[in-house]
Design an enzyme around this catalytic site. Sequence first.
Site, PDB file in Angstrom:
ATOM      1  N   ASP A  16       0.865  -1.178   0.000  1.00 58.17           N
ATOM      2  CA  ASP A  16       0.000   0.000   0.000  1.00 58.17           C
ATOM      3  C   ASP A  16       0.905   1.232   0.000  1.00 58.17           C
ATOM      4  O   ASP A  16       1.709   1.424   0.926  1.00 58.17           O
ATOM      5  CB  ASP A  16      -0.861  -0.046   1.269  1.00 58.17           C
ATOM      6  CG  ASP A  16      -1.824   1.114   1.356  1.00 58.17           C
ATOM      7  OD1 ASP A  16      -1.647   2.126   0.643  1.00 58.17           O
ATOM      8  OD2 ASP A  16      -2.762   1.009   2.168  1.00 58.17           O
ATOM      9  N   ILE A  17       0.751   2.075  -0.995  1.00 56.46           N
ATOM     10  CA  ILE A  17       1.667   3.222  -1.139  1.00 56.46           C
ATOM     11  C   ILE A  17       1.542   4.205   0.025  1.00 56.46           C
ATOM     12  O   ILE A  17       2.508   4.897   0.354  1.00 56.46           O
ATOM     13  CB  ILE A  17       1.449   3.915  -2.508  1.00 56.46           C
ATOM     14  CG1 ILE A  17       2.690   4.691  -2.914  1.00 56.46           C
ATOM     15  CG2 ILE A  17       0.216   4.794  -2.512  1.00 56.46           C
ATOM     16  CD1 ILE A  17       2.714   5.119  -4.366  1.00 56.46           C
ATOM     17  N   ASN A  30      -6.706  12.519 -11.501  1.00 55.05           N
ATOM     18  CA  ASN A  30      -7.342  12.879 -12.772  1.00 55.05           C
ATOM     19  C   ASN A  30      -7.052  14.363 -13.043  1.00 55.05           C
ATOM     20  O   ASN A  30      -6.584  15.086 -12.162  1.00 55.05           O
ATOM     21  CB  ASN A  30      -8.847  12.592 -12.753  1.00 55.05           C
ATOM     22  CG  ASN A  30      -9.512  13.157 -11.517  1.00 55.05           C
ATOM     23  OD1 ASN A  30      -9.461  14.353 -11.264  1.00 55.05           O
ATOM     24  ND2 ASN A  30     -10.117  12.291 -10.710  1.00 55.05           N
ATOM     25  N   GLY A  38      -9.585   4.214  -6.246  1.00 56.55           N
ATOM     26  CA  GLY A  38      -8.244   3.641  -6.365  1.00 56.55           C
ATOM     27  C   GLY A  38      -7.238   4.266  -5.413  1.00 56.55           C
ATOM     28  O   GLY A  38      -7.547   4.607  -4.273  1.00 56.55           O
ATOM     29  N   VAL A  39      -6.042   4.458  -5.940  1.00 57.98           N
ATOM     30  CA  VAL A  39      -4.955   4.962  -5.100  1.00 57.98           C
ATOM     31  C   VAL A  39      -5.209   6.419  -4.708  1.00 57.98           C
ATOM     32  O   VAL A  39      -4.802   6.868  -3.619  1.00 57.98           O
ATOM     33  CB  VAL A  39      -3.595   4.742  -5.814  1.00 57.98           C
ATOM     34  CG1 VAL A  39      -3.404   5.629  -6.996  1.00 57.98           C
ATOM     35  CG2 VAL A  39      -2.452   4.879  -4.842  1.00 57.98           C
ATOM     36  N   ASP A  40      -5.917   7.156  -5.548  1.00 55.33           N
ATOM     37  CA  ASP A  40      -6.273   8.552  -5.256  1.00 55.33           C
ATOM     38  C   ASP A  40      -7.084   8.619  -3.954  1.00 55.33           C
ATOM     39  O   ASP A  40      -6.780   9.397  -3.033  1.00 55.33           O
ATOM     40  CB  ASP A  40      -7.089   9.085  -6.454  1.00 55.33           C
ATOM     41  CG  ASP A  40      -7.154  10.592  -6.538  1.00 55.33           C
ATOM     42  OD1 ASP A  40      -6.626  11.260  -5.632  1.00 55.33           O
ATOM     43  OD2 ASP A  40      -7.738  11.109  -7.516  1.00 55.33           O
ATOM     44  N   SER A 125      -2.149   4.918 -14.382  1.00 57.30           N
ATOM     45  CA  SER A 125      -3.060   4.596 -15.504  1.00 57.30           C
ATOM     46  C   SER A 125      -3.473   3.129 -15.600  1.00 57.30           C
ATOM     47  O   SER A 125      -4.293   2.786 -16.456  1.00 57.30           O
ATOM     48  CB  SER A 125      -2.463   5.022 -16.861  1.00 57.30           C
ATOM     49  OG  SER A 125      -2.530   6.413 -17.020  1.00 57.30           O
ATOM     50  N   GLY A 127      -5.159   1.230 -13.591  1.00 59.27           N
ATOM     51  CA  GLY A 127      -6.396   0.829 -12.932  1.00 59.27           C
ATOM     52  C   GLY A 127      -7.597   1.369 -13.694  1.00 59.27           C
ATOM     53  O   GLY A 127      -7.880   0.955 -14.825  1.00 59.27           O
TER      54      GLY A 127
END
Length: 181
Positions: A16-17, A30, A38-40, A125, A127
Site C-alpha cells: 500500500d503506497i 485525474n 483507487g490509489v487517489d 493509468s 487501474g
Amino acid sequence: MQVDISGCRLQLLQGDITEQNVDVIVNAANSQLAGGGGVDRAIHDAGGPSIMEETDVLYPDGCPTGSAVASGAGLLSAKHVFHAVGPVWRGGKQGEPVALQSAYRKCLQLAQQHDCNSIAFPALSAGAFGYPLDLAANVALKTCTDFQKWHKAPAEVRFVLFSEGVYGAFAKSLETLIELK
Ligand code: AR6
C-alpha cells in the site's frame, strides 16, 4: 526485487503506497484533481483533507494529462504528494505512451527540484484509466531507468504495486529491461 542503475536504486514491492516511508508519494490523479477511487482515494483518506484543500487553492485549473503537480502530504509520513495525471487508455494510438512517459518524467523532475531522495510510484493509468498492465509496466520502468541513467534521479525510486498480479507484471518487465541493457 531491486536493481541499481548508475548509483540509484530501483525497487519493486507489493503493498500500500500510503504506508511508505519516502520523501514523495505519487498519486494517480485525474486532470481535475477532483479525487476519485483507487490509489487517489487511499491517499486522500490516509493524508486527510489538507491535501485537497491545498491543491484546490494552488491548482484551480487542475493538471493536464501527462504532467504532475506537487502538494504537501498531510498526515502521511512523506514530505510531498505529487499528483500525476496519466492518460486514459483509448486503444494506444492517441498518444498514450508519450503521455504516460511524460507523467513519470515530470514526477522525477519535480523530485529533483524539491531535493527528494526517495519517491514511491503506483502503477499510473493501470487501474481505472485502463492502460494494459504489461504496456503500462514497460513504459513506467523504461522511463525511470532511462532517467536514472542520464539525470540526477532520486537515490531511491520505488514502485509500490497493490496486488500480486501487478507486481508480477512489473517484475517480468524489469527482468526483460535488464537483459536488454
Ligand atoms: N497503493 C498502491 N497502489 C494502489 C493502491 C494503494 N493504496 N490502491 C490502488 N492501487 P488507479 P489510474 C493501484 O485506478 O488507472 C481514480 O479514480 C491499482 O490497483 O488508482 O491512473 C483517480 O481519481 C492500480 O494498479 O489509477 C482517477 O480518476 C494502480 O494503483 C483515476 O482513478 C492505479 O489504479 C486514475 O486512474
